[in-house]
Scaffold this motif. Structure first.
Motif, short mmCIF file in Angstrom:
data_model
loop_
_atom_site.label_atom_id
_atom_site.label_comp_id
_atom_site.label_asym_id
_atom_site.label_seq_id
_atom_site.Cartn_x
_atom_site.Cartn_y
_atom_site.Cartn_z
N ALA A 111 2.43 -4.10 -16.18
CA ALA A 111 1.33 -3.59 -15.35
C ALA A 111 0.46 -4.74 -14.85
CB ALA A 111 0.49 -2.59 -16.12
N LEU A 112 0.19 -5.71 -15.72
CA LEU A 112 -0.62 -6.86 -15.33
C LEU A 112 0.06 -7.64 -14.20
CD1 LEU A 112 -3.04 -8.79 -15.75
CD2 LEU A 112 -1.65 -9.95 -17.47
N VAL A 113 1.35 -7.89 -14.36
CA VAL A 113 2.10 -8.62 -13.34
C VAL A 113 2.09 -7.85 -12.02
CG1 VAL A 113 4.42 -9.43 -12.70
CG2 VAL A 113 3.57 -9.80 -15.02
N VAL A 114 2.32 -6.54 -12.08
CA VAL A 114 2.37 -5.72 -10.87
C VAL A 114 1.01 -5.67 -10.17
CG1 VAL A 114 2.70 -3.36 -10.02
CG2 VAL A 114 4.35 -4.37 -11.59
N VAL A 115 -0.08 -5.48 -10.93
CA VAL A 115 -1.42 -5.42 -10.33
C VAL A 115 -1.77 -6.74 -9.67
CG1 VAL A 115 -3.89 -5.22 -10.86
CG2 VAL A 115 -2.29 -3.56 -11.80
N LEU A 116 -1.53 -7.86 -10.34
CA LEU A 116 -1.83 -9.18 -9.75
C LEU A 116 -0.97 -9.43 -8.52
CD1 LEU A 116 -2.24 -11.41 -12.94
CD2 LEU A 116 -4.03 -10.47 -11.47
N ALA A 117 0.32 -9.07 -8.60
CA ALA A 117 1.21 -9.25 -7.44
C ALA A 117 0.79 -8.37 -6.28
CB ALA A 117 2.65 -8.94 -7.85
N HIS A 152 -1.66 -11.36 8.42
CA HIS A 152 -0.68 -11.32 9.50
C HIS A 152 -1.13 -10.31 10.55
CE1 HIS A 152 1.50 -13.35 6.37
NE2 HIS A 152 2.31 -13.81 7.29
N TRP A 153 -0.97 -10.66 11.83
CA TRP A 153 -1.58 -9.89 12.92
C TRP A 153 -1.12 -8.44 12.99
CZ3 TRP A 153 1.25 -7.75 16.87
CH2 TRP A 153 2.55 -8.19 17.02
N LEU A 154 0.17 -8.15 12.77
CA LEU A 154 0.65 -6.77 12.86
C LEU A 154 0.08 -5.92 11.74
CD1 LEU A 154 2.45 -4.61 14.12
CD2 LEU A 154 4.32 -5.44 12.69
N LEU A 155 0.18 -6.43 10.52
CA LEU A 155 -0.32 -5.67 9.39
C LEU A 155 -1.85 -5.64 9.36
CD1 LEU A 155 2.34 -6.87 6.86
CD2 LEU A 155 2.14 -4.61 7.86
N LYS A 156 -2.47 -6.67 9.93
CA LYS A 156 -3.93 -6.66 10.03
C LYS A 156 -4.38 -5.48 10.88
CE LYS A 156 -7.73 -9.88 10.97
NZ LYS A 156 -8.71 -8.87 10.94
N GLY A 157 -3.63 -5.18 11.93
CA GLY A 157 -3.92 -4.02 12.78
C GLY A 157 -3.81 -2.72 12.00
N ILE A 158 -2.81 -2.64 11.14
CA ILE A 158 -2.63 -1.43 10.31
C ILE A 158 -3.80 -1.29 9.34
CG2 ILE A 158 -1.19 -0.36 8.53
CD1 ILE A 158 1.24 -1.63 9.98
N PHE A 159 -4.21 -2.40 8.71
CA PHE A 159 -5.35 -2.36 7.80
C PHE A 159 -6.63 -1.98 8.54
CE2 PHE A 159 -2.80 -5.32 5.01
CZ PHE A 159 -2.62 -4.39 4.00
N ASP A 160 -6.81 -2.53 9.76
CA ASP A 160 -7.99 -2.18 10.56
C ASP A 160 -8.00 -0.70 10.91
OD1 ASP A 160 -8.87 -4.78 10.45
OD2 ASP A 160 -8.14 -5.32 12.46
N TYR A 161 -6.83 -0.16 11.27
CA TYR A 161 -6.73 1.27 11.60
C TYR A 161 -7.07 2.12 10.37
CZ TYR A 161 -4.80 5.84 12.61
OH TYR A 161 -4.64 7.18 12.75
N THR A 162 -6.53 1.75 9.21
CA THR A 162 -6.81 2.47 7.97
C THR A 162 -8.30 2.43 7.66
OG1 THR A 162 -4.62 1.87 7.16
CG2 THR A 162 -6.20 2.66 5.53
N ILE A 185 -2.30 -7.27 -5.59
CA ILE A 185 -3.52 -7.85 -5.02
C ILE A 185 -3.17 -9.03 -4.11
CG2 ILE A 185 -5.66 -9.12 -5.55
CD1 ILE A 185 -5.85 -7.35 -8.10
N PHE A 186 -2.30 -9.92 -4.60
CA PHE A 186 -1.88 -11.07 -3.80
C PHE A 186 -1.14 -10.63 -2.54
CE2 PHE A 186 1.31 -14.20 -2.58
CZ PHE A 186 0.51 -15.32 -2.38
N LEU A 187 -0.23 -9.67 -2.69
CA LEU A 187 0.56 -9.20 -1.55
C LEU A 187 -0.33 -8.59 -0.47
CD1 LEU A 187 3.42 -8.69 -0.38
CD2 LEU A 187 3.34 -6.45 -1.52
N ILE A 188 -1.29 -7.77 -0.86
CA ILE A 188 -2.20 -7.16 0.11
C ILE A 188 -3.03 -8.23 0.81
CG2 ILE A 188 -4.24 -5.68 0.34
CD1 ILE A 188 -2.92 -3.85 -1.77
#
Length: 193
Positions: free
Chosen positions: A48-54, A65-75, A56-59
């Motif tokens: 669980a520790l590895v998954v939570v840290l990974a 990145h511009w495409l995913l930044k748009g998705i985050f902005d929309y959300t 957070i880093f992945l998000i």
């Protein structure tokens, strides 16, 4: 009996913040362990520790990145359109941005005459005024954020002459503790650290 209540309250002051922190962390990891246990065939201690840290880093990486930044902005806009969720989300986001991104934002503690002359409130000097604001004044004015007790996400931005500000030689951490505890914990001098 006076000594009993004194030590009991001192114990609560020490235990409650630790208990809340431990509760939040343990529940986050327990939920992650439960979720992983349902959908992954492998399991080992610390997964669980590895998954939570990974995660957070992945998000954090994806949000740059511009495409995913748009998705985050929309959300974010979507969350901002739901009445109760909007208040909670914006409050938490502002507080986390203040704490994680702007380390010096709430660093300069001062006393200001607020809410009326003759009274002093603890506040924090904000960045310099923008040109549209600063040109409205004949002398140098500054913006000071006066937070509400028990809630750093709410407060008042006041603009006042620099001469009305009393700088404090206190640690930013102790000034924040003073606000969060509604004055129960007094600010400590920088020299005491």
């Amino acid at each position: 009996m006076k000594w009993f209540s004194k030590y009991f309250i001192n114990g609560l002051i020490i235990i409650v913040p630790i208990a809340i922190t431990v509760f939040a962390v343990v529940n986050t990891f327990s939920f992650t362990e439960w979720l992983l246990g349902r959908y992954l065939p492998i399991h080992f201690p610390g997964l669980a520790l590895v998954v939570v840290l990974a995660l957070i880093f992945l998000i954090g990486w994806l949000s740059s990145h511009w495409l995913l930044k748009g998705i985050f902005d929309y959300t974010e806009r979507l969350l901002g359109s739901i009445p109760i969720v909007k208040f909670i989300y914006n409050s938490v986001k502002q507080l986390s941005t203040t704490v994680f991104e702007s380390q010096k934002l709430l660093e300069n503690a001062v006393l200001v005459p607020y809410p009326h002359p003759g009274v002093r409130s603890l506040g924090f000097v904000m960045p310099d005024l923008s040109e549209p604001l600063s040109k409205q004044f004949d002398e140098e004015h500054v913006c000071v954020f006066v937070p509400m007790s028990l809630n750093l996400t709410a407060g008042f931005n006041i603009i006042l002459p620099r001469r009305d500000i009393i700088p404090l030689d206190v640690t930013s951490e102790s000034a924040l503790q003073y606000v969060i505890t509604a004055g129960a914990v007094m600010p400590r001098s920088n020299s005491n650290c």
